[in-house]
Enzyme design. Structure first.
Site, PDB file in Angstrom:
ATOM      1  N   LYS B 101      31.394  -1.905 -16.717  1.00  0.00           N
ATOM      2  CA  LYS B 101      32.539  -1.636 -15.845  1.00  0.00           C
ATOM      3  C   LYS B 101      31.960  -1.369 -14.464  1.00  0.00           C
ATOM      4  CE  LYS B 101      36.061   1.560 -14.532  1.00  0.00           C
ATOM      5  NZ  LYS B 101      36.594   2.915 -14.661  1.00  0.00           N
ATOM      6  N   GLY B 162      41.761   9.888 -11.304  1.00  0.00           N
ATOM      7  CA  GLY B 162      41.997  11.293 -11.625  1.00  0.00           C
ATOM      8  C   GLY B 162      43.220  11.911 -10.972  1.00  0.00           C
ATOM      9  N   GLY B 189      44.519   6.500 -12.331  1.00  0.00           N
ATOM     10  CA  GLY B 189      45.771   7.063 -11.832  1.00  0.00           C
ATOM     11  C   GLY B 189      46.880   7.173 -12.859  1.00  0.00           C
ATOM     12  N   ASN B 210      41.575   8.008 -18.773  1.00  0.00           N
ATOM     13  CA  ASN B 210      40.598   9.057 -19.053  1.00  0.00           C
ATOM     14  C   ASN B 210      41.154  10.438 -18.735  1.00  0.00           C
ATOM     15  OD1 ASN B 210      37.004   9.430 -18.402  1.00  0.00           O
ATOM     16  ND2 ASN B 210      38.391  10.840 -19.341  1.00  0.00           N
ATOM     17  N   THR B 211      41.344  10.712 -17.441  1.00  0.00           N
ATOM     18  CA  THR B 211      41.705  12.070 -17.026  1.00  0.00           C
ATOM     19  C   THR B 211      42.920  12.622 -17.777  1.00  0.00           C
ATOM     20  OG1 THR B 211      40.798  11.653 -14.847  1.00  0.00           O
ATOM     21  CG2 THR B 211      42.330  13.489 -15.029  1.00  0.00           C
TER      22      THR B 211
END
Lengths: 65, 259
Positions: B101, B162, B189, B210-211
């Site tokens: 990535k 994030g 986002g 993720n976040t």
């Protein structure tokens, strides 16, 4: 012999990459190693000799997005 | 009604899940593993960092079943093409499949990707045999240039990393999807399952989260919710959404009133 390992100066008697990893208790399967900015293939850990003043980077995977 | 063969195919490799998850910022490895399991994901991202000499804690790899998950190393921390290429090569040397990535984020405040350095790095890595998944701003022209350079996907951001703000780049992402010849993975986002569903309804091929999973007290439950959001959005896209109108159109028949 003095080496720079991940930016820290280390006095060591280790003569190969393999010995250095062992002395630092690092599992060779989980890391990548750069010697003076050149990546060392895993199969060369036992044969690649270290010299005074070498700069070594040992990296591994951490959580990331 | 149920599409049986709806695999996500990236660089010739098939995946049943269209949800990619990141492994950063979790409170513990157990929380991370729980999120991975409930997400149903088959691709998980990791970062590469220096080993803490003198304190070599256990590796994240001992918590990730490599038979179940494809490890997708990122180049986070890279500020230019050279650093990104170095990180990608190191990841491969650490024993990963040559998938990366690609992210080049010189700006520390918004972590917005540098388009020029990203394209430069992509060209080098594709030539070296890497499967390259570049993280980009939602720029359709850049997406096109990267695809021409041979990247396996494009990964436009919904909002900065994030921020949990959802898809703020909707119109641009729609153009990227319309023109794409490789899978489009909306990354960054996405803070709620509805954001993931929105991306999939638009026709995105997958999303990366993720976040949103890592910061909740219950990562497993949130991962399950995102999984459903992705599946719902995908199924709605495949079924075909109704056209939007300005004026009402009755759902009930307008003839045969009582009296």
């Amino acid at each position: 012999m003095r080496l720079s390992v991940n930016g820290e100066v280390k006095e060591t008697g280790c003569s190969t990459v393999s010995e250095l990893l062992q002395s630092l208790q690092i599992e060779p399967g989980h890391v990548a190693v750069e010697l003076n900015l050149a990546i060392i293939p895993k199969q060369q850990y036992e044969t690649m000799t270290l010299n005074d003043g070498d700069r070594i980077e040992i990296v591994h995977f951490v959580g990331g997005g | 009604m149920n599409p049986l063969n709806d695999a996500l195919v990236i660089a010739g490799r098939s995946f049943n899940s269209r949800l990619l998850v990141g492994t950063g910022k979790f409170s513990s490895n157990a929380a991370m593993v729980e999120a991975m399991q409930y997400s149903g994901s088959e691709i998980v991202t990791v970062a590469l960092r220096r080993v803490d000499i003198g304190n070599p804690d256990d590796s994240i790899l001992s918590h990730i079943d490599r038979n179940k998950y494809l490890l997708l190393p990122n180049t986070s921390g890279a500020r230019d093409a050279e650093e990104a290429v170095r990180l990608a090569r190191l990841s491969r040397a650490a024993g990963c499949d040559p998938w990366v990535k690609l992210e080049v984020t010189p700006d520390p405040y918004y972590l917005l990707p540098d388009p020029i350095e990203t394209l430069k790095a992509a060209e080098i890595l594709v030539k070296e045999g890497f499967t390259v998944l570049p993280y980009i701003n939602a720029d359709p022209v850049l997406a096109k240039r990267l695809q021409e350079a041979g990247t396996a996907t494009v990964m436009p951001l919904g909002a900065p990393i994030g921020t949990n703000r959802g898809i703020r780049t909707r119109d641009q992402i729609a153009i990227i999807i319309e023109q794409a010849i490789v899978p489009v993975v909306v990354d960054a986002g996405l803070g709620a399952p509805s954001h993931a569903a929105e991306a999939m309804e638009m026709g995105a091929d997958a999303v990366l989260v993720n976040t949103a999973l890592a910061v909740t007290p219950n990562p497993g439950l949130m991962a399950a919710a995102f999984r459903k959001g992705v599946e719902a959005g995908r199924e709605a896209f495949l079924a075909g959404l109704g056209e939007q109108r300005q004026k009402a159109e009755a759902s009930s028949p307008l003839t045969g009133f009582l009296g």
